[in-house]
Every structure is written in structure tokens, then in C-alpha cells.
Design an enzyme around this catalytic site. Structure first.
Site, mmCIF file in Angstrom:
data_model
loop_
_atom_site.group_PDB
_atom_site.id
_atom_site.type_symbol
_atom_site.label_atom_id
_atom_site.label_comp_id
_atom_site.label_asym_id
_atom_site.label_seq_id
_atom_site.Cartn_x
_atom_site.Cartn_y
_atom_site.Cartn_z
ATOM 1 C CB SER A 1 -0.870 -0.019 1.263
ATOM 2 O OG SER A 1 -1.467 1.235 1.515
ATOM 3 C CE1 TYR B 1 -4.824 -2.020 4.551
ATOM 4 C CE2 TYR B 1 -3.625 0.041 4.250
ATOM 5 C CZ TYR B 1 -4.253 -1.074 3.717
ATOM 6 O OH TYR B 1 -4.300 -1.234 2.347
#
Length: 254
Positions: A145, A158
Site C-alpha cells: 500500500s 494497517y
């Protein structure tokens, strides 16, 4: 010679009953690979399988918990019993939880870490053991990401998991490259998916994305396909331990 031809290869894409995973699975199929779709929702998984079959692709399904190593091993054994030995693994399964760190419960933190990071280790290790035993090399593609390199508020677990994906990928390359296995990662930018639709619908956040991204748009699942095919193909045979950001240039600018 077609460097991007995946004919004769079998690819497992975790979390591929929809969204980014399904788009990458479809792209790998179009490049010639047999596909194993993965998901926990049986109805959604069946629809995803049928959509690829309708397009003329060879596709199987597997449903297992990506955080349960014994379940992973059993699923891979069952696939092999049916003539499906995995050559390409895309570790895409993941989840998001938005909550300030000071309010985050320990079990919430652990669930995000397990789903987004530990799963890539567990599934990757099981696939790598089989690839090493077969001695024919293979491909592991982890999905990172933007948060593999930067942070934003309210997504601490995350961010920690996706940062871990970057270094886990390097560790995989360090240990498995000598066996002909290339381990790389893709770092998607802000993509329009079911999970991010509330952010797209938030005018203030949507305006920030459009203004912050040099490409002046959100990404789509199809924007990941070319990179996934490249990393799964012979074209990337000497690329190892890297993360390629597909983010419209967001990380390139202040």
C-alpha cells in the site's frame, strides 16, 4: 518470445472474489494462467468463478482462512491432488479498520496485523516450500500500500502491517531467490473499491485525493493488472525484493 506469457502456469490470488484481487486474477487469466480464486463468501466466490469461466478461462476456487496455517496447507494439498500446483501466488487478502490508536483494542490491532501481514507470511511460506521442493522456481507477489512507506491518522495497524509487507517481501527475496523464486510487492494508491467507496463519496476526502494525486484521479482495479502480470511473468525474472507503487504519482510529490 512473449515475456508476459503465463501459459501453463497456475496462479492463486487470495481475496479474489471481488475488488483488486478479482481484477488481478482476471488479468493473469488473460495472460494465459490457470486461476485459483480464493474467498470466504461462497456465493460471491461462485459468481466470481463463473464470470471468469464465461470469459473462457480455466478457473478453480479455494476457501480457507489465510491466518490458519493448517487450513492453508490442507487447501494447497487438495489443489495439488487435483493437478493444481501453484506457480504464482498473489497475497492480496486484507482488511481495514479506521480508529484512533488511543481507542484501539488489542484484539482489533491483532486482527488487522494477522489478516494483512501474518497471512502473507503463512500462505507465502506454504507455497514456497512446495516451489522449492519442485525446483522450478516461482513468483510471490505481496500487496502492500502507500502505507508501506507513509502513514495517515486512524489506520495504525494497517500501516504497520503494510510497512511489514515491504520488509517481508525483501526477506522472502533474501531467502528464496537462490531457488528461482522472485518475491516482489505492489503498492496500490487510492483505488476505487467496495472498501473505499465511502471515501469516494466523502466530498472533502475525494477533493483531497484529486488535488493530491498528480494524475488527478482515483485508481481503478484495472490499473494494477499490468504490474501484476509483469511481476508474475518471465519479464521480471531478475527483479526481486522490490515494491512497485501504482499510485498515480502520489508518493512522488509533496
Amino acid at each position: 518470445m512473449n515475456l508476459f506469457d503465463l501459459s501453463g502456469k497456475t496462479a492463486l490470488v487470495t481475496g479474489s472474489s471481488g475488488g483488486l484481487g478479482h481484477a488481478m486474477a482476471r488479468g493473469l487469466a488473460e495472460a494465459g494462467a490457470r486461476i485459483v480464486l480464493h474467498g470466504r463468501d461462497a456465493e460471491k466466490l461462485e459468481k466470481a468463478q463463473q464470470s471468469l469461466r464465461d470469459a473462457g478461462h480455466e478457473v478453480a476456487v479455494a476457501s480457507f482462512d489465510v491466518t490458519d496455517e493448517s487450513g492453508i496447507a490442507e487447501a494447497l494439498d487438495a489443489l495439488e491432488d487435483n493437478g493444481l500446483s501453484i506457480d504464482i501466488l498473489v497475497n492480496n487478502a486484507g482488511m481495514q479498520l479506521r480508529k484512533p490508536m488511543v481507542d484501539l483494542e488489542r484484539d482489533e490491532w491483532q486482527k488487522v496485523i494477522d489478516t494483512n501481514l501474518s497471512s502473507a507470511f503463512l500462505v507465502g511460506r506454504q507455497v514456497a516450500r512446495r516451489l522449492i521442493e519442485r525446483g522450478q522456481g516461482g513468483k510471490v507477489i505481496n500487496i502492500g500500500s502507500l502505507m508501506s512507506s507513509v502513514a495517515r491518522p486512524t489506520v495504525a495497524p494497517y500501516t504497520a502491517a503494510k510497512g511489514g509487507i515491504r520488509l517481508l517481501t525483501q526477506s522472502m527475496a533474501a531467502e528464496w531467490a537462490e531457488h528461482g523464486i522472485q518475491a516482489n510487492a505492489i503498492g496500490p494508491g487510492y483505488m476505487i473499491t467496495e472498501m473505499t467507496q465511502p471515501l469516494v463519496d466523502d466530498k472533502a476526502f475525494n477533493d483531497w485525493i484529486i488535488g493530491r494525486t498528480p494524475s488527478r484521479r482515483w485508481g481503478t482495479p484495472d490499473d494494477l493488472v499490468g504490474t501484476a502480470v509483469y511481476l508474475a511473468s518471465p519479464a521480471s525474472s531478475y527483479v526481486n525484493g522490490q515494491i512497485i507503487y501504482v499510485d498515480g504519482g502520489m508518493l512522488a510529490v509533496l
